[in-house]
Design a protein around this motif. Sequence first.
Motif, PDB file in Angstrom:
ATOM      1  N   ALA A  37       0.832  -1.211   0.000  1.00 25.24           N
ATOM      2  CA  ALA A  37       0.000   0.000   0.000  1.00 25.24           C
ATOM      3  C   ALA A  37       0.862   1.254   0.000  1.00 25.24           C
ATOM      4  CB  ALA A  37      -0.932  -0.011   1.212  1.00 25.24           C
ATOM      5  N   ALA A  92      -5.698  -1.678   4.148  1.00 27.75           N
ATOM      6  CA  ALA A  92      -6.731  -1.039   3.332  1.00 27.75           C
ATOM      7  C   ALA A  92      -6.951   0.407   3.764  1.00 27.75           C
ATOM      8  CB  ALA A  92      -8.039  -1.829   3.430  1.00 27.75           C
ATOM      9  N   VAL A 384     -12.012  -0.943  -2.170  1.00 33.07           N
ATOM     10  CA  VAL A 384     -11.251  -0.915  -0.919  1.00 33.07           C
ATOM     11  C   VAL A 384     -12.190  -0.618   0.250  1.00 33.07           C
ATOM     12  CG1 VAL A 384      -9.382   0.203   0.343  1.00 33.07           C
ATOM     13  CG2 VAL A 384      -9.117  -0.262  -2.084  1.00 33.07           C
TER      14      VAL A 384
END
Length: 496
Positions: A37, A92, A384
């Motif tokens: 991420a 996330a 997401v």
Amino acid sequence: MTAAALPAPSPATTGEQPGVRLARSRRNAELSLLLVAMVLVAAYGAMVEAKVLDTVTADFWMPAAALTAVFLGLHLVIRFLAPFADPALLPAVALLNGLGVGFLRRLDLGNAAPAEREDLAIFAGTGGRQLAWTLASVVLAAGLLALMRDHRSVSRYAYTLGLAGIVLVMIPAVLPSRFSEINGAKLWIRVGGFSIQPGEFAKLALLVFFAYYLVRKREVLSLASRRFLGIDFPRGRDLGPVVAVWLVSVLVLVFEKDLGTSLLYFGMFVVTLYIATERVSWLLIGLVLFFGGVYLAYVLGDVVGGPFANFYLRAQIWLDPFADPYNDGYQLVQGLLALGTGGLFGAGPGGGQPGLLPEVQNDFIFAGIGEEIGLFGLSALLVVYLLIVERGLRAALAVRDSFGKLLAGGLAFTLGLQVFVIVGGISKLIPLTGQTTPFLSAGGSSLMANWLLIAALLRISDGARRPVTGGGGKAARPSGGPPEQLHGAPTEVIRP
């Protein structure tokens, strides 16, 4: 019989499900996803600089590095304090938060003088403030994990939190407009240059109260009086709680002038009630009450005006924003044009014109990002969000006590409903609201409240995923004692 000889409590006495479950902590998977991420966040920052500055500076990685350090710190806290928490939640949320900081920094670069853009400090402007708020929010989330070792312990303060939630909701409504109103909605407390949105914290306090109250009253609320079209409807005497919350939501709609906040509070109560009772009739009653109240407010706004006038105006803008595209409908029209300009693939990070959008850093950040990443990029962001909601609902299904099930289900649904409300307003699905897009929009109140929400979901998922052995084995439970000792409520499992 001595205390040492007393038998261990059985699953039936603790409200837990018997059986054997083998679980792994999955912290290494969380770490890997978190690093991926942060690589995406760094790549986004590099593409923004390449488009806005026509070059990539040597310091493009610094905002992503600062975020990585912050999130790695929370990862270590989770590793030691909630080792069995869901491994997908933190990565996330970190991705959304990182992209939000990156887009706000992109706005700062676009607004800065050309000669100053390459030297813009990482803590300068709106993006820098959001980075600082992220640090504070993550520390707050870590503190909640440290203080709340068992999610059931918070139910001891359910009534206090419920009262605090109502007070927080009502404060902006009773304050003069100069202290509470922004863009027609009275959702803030503003003193000097400082502002806070108390409703963001009120939703968490009210959810704890709703979960506790419904655990204690679920048997009564599940009783049916008659069956109509295959649906069991509740008794009339049991409608009191729903009517009370409906009245509060209508008051919020009228006096705080915001449909989104009203829908959020009423929706999260009705859905939590549905989870507790499994009665579809409660959803139908909730929909009829809410939309009936909204329509009544619209009619009164046209006939009477006064406190209903603002909602009537917003509804008129929603029905036809192009009737006055340069005044009342300007914000919505610009948002729709930005989404249309973005098309399928967008203009690329840094390639749009988000400065034309009013309040692009807050209410319309989704439209501003959409112009640059297109429909495909926005769909990925929504996926997401959907993943976070799904993991929250999975924790609700897996946790073994009723209070945890209702709280996790309510938290997950509330996050999803808030995303729906803001995206629905921008895309003209519903009238515009004053809600912020979780983890993307600028603002400390929203960021802190939503990180607290994630910390609560992490704690509940940790309790749900801990290994449990049945038969003669010893159950590994979180500290804090059996559920019945904590909130004095029945602990039967609410089966999905």
